[in-house]
Design a protein around this motif. Structure first.
Motif, PDB file in Angstrom:
ATOM      1  N   ALA A  92     -19.401   2.702   1.126  1.00 48.02           N
ATOM      2  CA  ALA A  92     -18.502   2.879   2.273  1.00 48.02           C
ATOM      3  C   ALA A  92     -17.470   3.960   1.999  1.00 48.02           C
ATOM      4  N   ILE A  93     -16.988   4.023   0.748  1.00 46.22           N
ATOM      5  CA  ILE A  93     -15.977   5.022   0.387  1.00 46.22           C
ATOM      6  C   ILE A  93     -16.585   6.414   0.289  1.00 46.22           C
ATOM      7  N   GLU A  94     -17.744   6.535  -0.361  1.00 50.99           N
ATOM      8  CA  GLU A  94     -18.294   7.850  -0.692  1.00 50.99           C
ATOM      9  C   GLU A  94     -19.146   8.444   0.429  1.00 50.99           C
ATOM     10  N   GLU A  95     -19.835   7.581   1.216  1.00 57.23           N
ATOM     11  CA  GLU A  95     -20.741   8.109   2.222  1.00 57.23           C
ATOM     12  C   GLU A  95     -20.174   8.054   3.635  1.00 57.23           C
ATOM     13  N   GLU A  96     -19.348   7.055   3.888  1.00 52.44           N
ATOM     14  CA  GLU A  96     -18.802   6.873   5.249  1.00 52.44           C
ATOM     15  C   GLU A  96     -17.284   6.726   5.180  1.00 52.44           C
ATOM     16  N   THR A  97     -16.627   7.687   4.550  1.00 51.55           N
ATOM     17  CA  THR A  97     -15.194   7.584   4.277  1.00 51.55           C
ATOM     18  C   THR A  97     -14.394   7.373   5.555  1.00 51.55           C
ATOM     19  N   PRO A  98     -13.584   6.304   5.626  1.00 49.06           N
ATOM     20  CA  PRO A  98     -12.740   6.095   6.807  1.00 49.06           C
ATOM     21  C   PRO A  98     -11.699   7.211   6.929  1.00 49.06           C
ATOM     22  N   LYS A  99     -11.410   7.568   8.139  1.00 48.77           N
ATOM     23  CA  LYS A  99     -10.368   8.569   8.366  1.00 48.77           C
ATOM     24  C   LYS A  99      -8.981   7.954   8.240  1.00 48.77           C
ATOM     25  N   ASN A 100      -8.878   6.658   8.531  1.00 50.53           N
ATOM     26  CA  ASN A 100      -7.590   5.956   8.479  1.00 50.53           C
ATOM     27  C   ASN A 100      -7.247   5.600   7.027  1.00 50.53           C
ATOM     28  N   ALA A 101      -6.080   6.008   6.569  1.00 50.58           N
ATOM     29  CA  ALA A 101      -5.690   5.778   5.170  1.00 50.58           C
ATOM     30  C   ALA A 101      -5.640   4.295   4.833  1.00 50.58           C
ATOM     31  N   GLU A 102      -5.184   3.471   5.765  1.00 49.27           N
ATOM     32  CA  GLU A 102      -5.089   2.037   5.495  1.00 49.27           C
ATOM     33  C   GLU A 102      -6.476   1.413   5.337  1.00 49.27           C
ATOM     34  N   ASP A 103      -7.456   1.885   6.121  1.00 54.63           N
ATOM     35  CA  ASP A 103      -8.813   1.358   5.979  1.00 54.63           C
ATOM     36  C   ASP A 103      -9.421   1.773   4.642  1.00 54.63           C
ATOM     37  N   LEU A 104      -9.149   3.000   4.223  1.00 60.07           N
ATOM     38  CA  LEU A 104      -9.649   3.453   2.937  1.00 60.07           C
ATOM     39  C   LEU A 104      -8.988   2.687   1.792  1.00 60.07           C
ATOM     40  N   ALA A 105      -7.689   2.444   1.925  1.00 55.86           N
ATOM     41  CA  ALA A 105      -6.975   1.644   0.923  1.00 55.86           C
ATOM     42  C   ALA A 105      -7.570   0.256   0.811  1.00 55.86           C
ATOM     43  N   MET A 106      -7.988  -0.290   1.968  1.00 54.23           N
ATOM     44  CA  MET A 106      -8.588  -1.622   1.977  1.00 54.23           C
ATOM     45  C   MET A 106      -9.873  -1.667   1.146  1.00 54.23           C
ATOM     46  N   LEU A 107     -10.671  -0.609   1.238  1.00 51.55           N
ATOM     47  CA  LEU A 107     -11.916  -0.569   0.477  1.00 51.55           C
ATOM     48  C   LEU A 107     -11.645  -0.481  -1.022  1.00 51.55           C
ATOM     49  N   TYR A 108     -10.679   0.341  -1.411  1.00 51.28           N
ATOM     50  CA  TYR A 108     -10.323   0.404  -2.831  1.00 51.28           C
ATOM     51  C   TYR A 108      -9.818  -0.955  -3.334  1.00 51.28           C
ATOM     52  N   GLN A 109      -9.063  -1.633  -2.500  1.00 53.20           N
ATOM     53  CA  GLN A 109      -8.545  -2.948  -2.881  1.00 53.20           C
ATOM     54  C   GLN A 109      -9.676  -3.944  -3.041  1.00 53.20           C
ATOM     55  N   ASN A 110     -10.692  -3.851  -2.183  1.00 50.90           N
ATOM     56  CA  ASN A 110     -11.832  -4.762  -2.322  1.00 50.90           C
ATOM     57  C   ASN A 110     -12.634  -4.458  -3.580  1.00 50.90           C
ATOM     58  N   ARG A 111     -12.760  -3.169  -3.938  1.00 46.48           N
ATOM     59  CA  ARG A 111     -13.402  -2.846  -5.209  1.00 46.48           C
ATOM     60  C   ARG A 111     -12.596  -3.418  -6.371  1.00 46.48           C
ATOM     61  N   ALA A 112     -11.271  -3.369  -6.260  1.00 43.51           N
ATOM     62  CA  ALA A 112     -10.419  -3.948  -7.303  1.00 43.51           C
ATOM     63  C   ALA A 112     -10.677  -5.443  -7.447  1.00 43.51           C
ATOM     64  N   ALA A 113     -10.918  -6.126  -6.317  1.00 40.16           N
ATOM     65  CA  ALA A 113     -11.202  -7.564  -6.367  1.00 40.16           C
ATOM     66  C   ALA A 113     -12.483  -7.834  -7.149  1.00 40.16           C
ATOM     67  N   VAL A 114     -13.485  -6.952  -6.983  1.00 40.52           N
ATOM     68  CA  VAL A 114     -14.734  -7.113  -7.735  1.00 40.52           C
ATOM     69  C   VAL A 114     -14.484  -6.945  -9.226  1.00 40.52           C
ATOM     70  N   PHE A 115     -13.774  -5.885  -9.592  1.00 41.04           N
ATOM     71  CA  PHE A 115     -13.503  -5.639 -11.011  1.00 41.04           C
ATOM     72  C   PHE A 115     -12.683  -6.780 -11.624  1.00 41.04           C
ATOM     73  N   GLU A 116     -11.796  -7.348 -10.828  1.00 45.26           N
ATOM     74  CA  GLU A 116     -11.016  -8.489 -11.314  1.00 45.26           C
ATOM     75  C   GLU A 116     -11.945  -9.652 -11.644  1.00 45.26           C
ATOM     76  N   LYS A 117     -12.908  -9.915 -10.754  1.00 46.68           N
ATOM     77  CA  LYS A 117     -13.863 -10.994 -10.994  1.00 46.68           C
ATOM     78  C   LYS A 117     -14.720 -10.724 -12.230  1.00 46.68           C
TER      79      LYS A 117
END
Length: 572
Positions: A100-125
Motif C-alpha cells: 500500500a505504501i510503495e505501490e499505491e501511496t496515499p496522497k493524504n499525509a495522515e493516511d500514509l502515517a496510518m500505514l507506517y503505524q500499522n507496519r510498526a504494529a507488525v514489527f512490535e508483534k
C-alpha cells in the motif's frame, strides 16, 4: 501504610517535603473542567478510527462498503493487511501494508502515517523494536501529533532502554490528552521514576560536597536532646575580647567557638587540624564534631569513617549512642536499610532511656512509610522526655495527619486543640509554631497560620524554609500567584542554600508554565539534596520540566498551566 497517603510532611525536622512525581501526574490526570491551554488531541483518522483490540488504524467507512468497490486501492490493501494481522499472519500483513505504501501511496499525509503505524504494529508483534521505532518515526514525520504512533514508539523505546526518548513521547501524549488518560499518565510516571533513580545513582557517585545552610545545621542540631554536640551548641560562649579570640584560633577549640557563634563553614577544616595534631587532647571530640558536619555536608565516606571511629573508641555510652544515631540516620538517607536498623538497635541497647534514639528512629520510619511504628517511637520519645519540644510537636503533628488519613474527626479535633497547650509549654520553640501553622493551614485558617509563621521567623531568623508555608498562606489570602513566587525568590536572599525553597519554587514554576525557571530552580535544589530519595524525586521532577521544554520547542506543545493546590500545599 505509606507516608504518601498521609500527605507530605512539611518540615526538615519532621520529614522531607519531597513528594513523588506521581503526585504531579496524578493530580493533573484527575483534574476536570475547562481546558486552560486550548490544546486538543489531534482529530481525524489516526486518533478516532482505532481498532482497539489490536492497535491498528482503520479507514473510516469500511463497514459501509464491505466489498471495497469504491475504496482507493491503498485502503483495500490496508484492510487486507488488517485481516492478516488479526489472524496473526504478521508477515502477510506486513506485505500488504508495504504494498500500500510503495505501490499505491496515499496522497493524504495522515493516511500514509496510518500505514507506517500499522507496519510498526507488525514489527512490535514480531519483537523487532528497532523497526517499530523506525516505522513510528516515519509516521510522526508526517503527523507529529499522532497519538497512536507516539504511544507505540514510547513503549518500544522503553523496551529497548531509551528512557529519555520514551519519556518525551509519553509526555507529548499526556499533554495532547490533557492528562485525562490514566494509562498514559501511569506510563509517564513509571518512566520518570526509573529515570530519577538512574540520575540519582549517578549524582550520588559524582556530586561535589556543598556546605549546608545555617538553618539546616540549626534544625539538625535542634533535633537532638542528649547529643554532646548539641549540648555544646546550646552553651553560651563566655568571655570576650582579643585574648579569647587568640585562644581559639586553631583546632578543636576554634571549631567549638565557631559552633557556638553559628559560623559553620570552617568547622570541618578546624577539626581536621586537631586530628592531625599528634598531641591532641580532644581527638575523639574532634572526630565526633567533624563526623557530624560531614553528615551535614553529605560526605558519605567521611561520615562513616569519623562516626565509626567514635563508636569504636568512645568509652562513654551516651557518646557512642549519639554517633550511632547519626550513623543510622545517614545510612537511612542512603537507603541502607539493614545498616540503619542495626545502628538504632545498638544505640538503644547502650542507652535504653535516650530520647534521641526513639525520636530519630521515628523520623526515619516516617521517611520509609512505616507510619504506625513511627508514631509509636515518637510517642515513646515524648513520654521519655516531656521537655523535648520537637519530639512533642512531631508526635502531635503526625497524630493529626494519621487521624485525617483515617477520617477520625474526633481524634483530629482533639489533637488540633492540643497544639495551643503545647505553644504555652514551649513558647520559644520555632518547631512547635511551625507545625501548628501547617495544621492551621489544613483547617483553612490562613491568617492565623501566617501569624504562626511570623513567630517562627522571630524565633529563628535563619529559617528561610518557613517562607514556603508563609507564601502559601498568603496566596490563600490574596490569591496572587506572582506574589507567592516572588516571596520564595526573596527568601533565597536570606538563605541561598535552601533545598526546600528551591524545590517548591521549581514545582510552582513548572505548574505555572515557566519551564526554564523550573529547570533552574530544581537544579539548584538537587545541589543541596542529601538523601537518595530526595535526589531521585528531584531528578524526576527536573526530567519532567526538561522534557516539556523539549516538546514545546520541537512540536509546539505547551503544557497546561495549573494553579497551586487549593489547600495551600505545593504539588510536586
Amino acid at each position: 501504610m505509606s507516608l504518601s497517603k498521609l500527605g507530605a510532611v512539611n518540615l526538615e525536622t519532621v520529614g522531607s517535603n519531597t513528594a513523588g512525581l506521581g503526585g504531579l501526574w496524578y493530580w493533573r490526570s484527575n483534574r476536570r473542567g475547562s481546558d486552560p491551554s486550548g490544546i486538543k488531541p489531534v482529530p481525524g483518522k489516526p486518533s478516532s478510527s482505532v481498532t482497539a483490540r489490536n492497535g491498528l488504524d482503520s479507514a473510516e467507512g469500511d463497514a459501509g462498503d464491505p466489498e471495497g468497490l469504491s475504496k482507493p486501492t491503498y485502503i483495500v490493501l490496508k484492510n487486507a493487511g488488517n485481516d492478516f494481522f488479526r489472524a496473526e499472519k504478521y508477515q502477510d500483513a506486513l506485505q500488504k501494508y508495504t504494498q500500500a505504501i510503495e505501490e499505491e501511496t496515499p496522497k493524504n499525509a495522515e493516511d500514509l502515517a496510518m500505514l507506517y503505524q500499522n507496519r510498526a504494529a507488525v514489527f512490535e508483534k514480531l519483537g523487532d523494536f528497532s523497526s517499530t521505532i523506525k516505522e513510528c518515526s516515519q509516521a510522526l514525520d508526517l503527523n507529529p501529533k499522532y497519538i497512536k504512533a507516539l504511544s507505540r514508539r514510547s513503549k518500544a523505546y522503553k523496551q529497548t532502554g531509551f528512557l529519555d526518548e520514551a519519556l518525551e513521547d509519553i509526555t507529548a501524549i499526556c499533554i495532547l490528552e490533557q492528562f485525562q488518560h490514566p494509562s498514559s499518565v501511569q506510563l509517564a510516571d513509571d518512566i520518570l521514576k526509573e529515570l530519577g533513580q538512574q540520575e540519582a545513582s549517578k549524582l550520588a557517585e559524582s556530586r561535589r560536597l556543598v556546605a549546608p545552610s545555617a538553618h539546616a545545621v540549626n534544625a539538625f542540631l535542634r533535633s537532638f536532646y542528649n547529643d554532646p554536640i548539641t549540648i555544646l551548641w546550646n552553651q553560651t560562649k563566655e568571655g570576650s575580647g582579643d585574648s579569647t579570640e587568640v585562644e581559639v584560633t586553631k583546632g578543636y577549640a576554634a571549631a567549638v567557638h565557631k559552633l557556638q557563634k553559628r559560623d559553620y563553614d570552617s568547622i570541618i577544616d578546624l577539626c581536621s587540624e586537631e586530628i592531625n595534631n599528634p598531641n591532641s587532647a580532644h581527638l575523639l571530640d574532634a572526630y565526633h564534631l567533624r563526623g557530624t558536619f560531614r553528615f551535614l555536608w553529605g560526605s558519605r565516606d567521611g561520615t562513616v569513617e569519623d562516626l565509626t571511629r567514635v563508636i569504636d573508641s568512645a568509652t562513654n555510652n551516651l557518646e557512642k549512642a549519639s554517633a550511632l544515631v547519626k550513623l543510622g540516620s545517614f545510612h537511612a538517607l542512603q537507603d541502607n536499610d539493614q545498616d540503619y536498623m542495626k545502628c538504632f538497635e545498638r544505640a538503644e541497647e547502650l542507652t535504653p532511656d535516650n530520647v534521641d534514639v526513639f525520636h530519630h528512629r521515628g523520623q526515619v520510619l516516617l521517611t520509609k512509610g512505616v507510619v504506625d511504628e513511627a508514631v509509636n517511637q515518637l510517642e515513646r520519645a515524648t513520654k521519655m522526655c516531656p521537655d523535648f519540644a520537637l519530639a512533642a510537636a512531631s508526635h502531635l503533628y503526625i497524630l493529626y495527619r494519621l487521624h485525617v488519613h483515617n477520617e477520625n474527626s474526633t481524634g483530629r479535633d482533639e489533637v488540633f486543640k492540643s497544639f495551643p497547650k503545647l505553644l504555652r509549654k514551649f513558647p520559644n520553640s520555632p518547631d512547635v509554631f511551625n507545625l501548628y501553622g501547617q495544621v492551621l493551614m489544613e483547617n483553612q485558617q490562613f491568617h492565623e497560620a501566617d501569624q504562626q509563621f511570623d513567630k517562627v521567623l522571630e524565633l529563628d531568623p535563619t529559617n528561610a524554609s518557613v517562607y514556603v508555608h508563609k507564601a502559601m498562606a498568603q496566596f490563600q489570602i490574596n490569591r496572587d500567584p506572582d506574589k507567592m513566587i516572588q516571596t520564595l525568590r526573596d527568601s533565597l536572599k536570606m538563605d541561598d542554600r535552601n533545598e526546600f525553597v528551591y524545590e517548591t519554587l521549581g514545582t510552582l514554576e513548572l505548574q505555572s508554565g515557566n519551564l526554564d525557571k523550573a529547570v533552574e530552580a530544581i537544579g539548584k535544589a538537587l545541589e543541596y539534596a542529601k538523601s537518595f530519595q530526595e535526589m531521585m524525586m528531584l531528578s524526576s521532577l527536573k526530567k519532567a520540566a526538561e522534557v516539556q521544554v523539549k516538546i514545546k520547542n520541537k512540536i509546539g506543545l505547551q503544557t497546561p498551566v495549573f494553579p497551586p493546590m487549593p489547600n495551600g500545599t505545593p504539588v510536586a
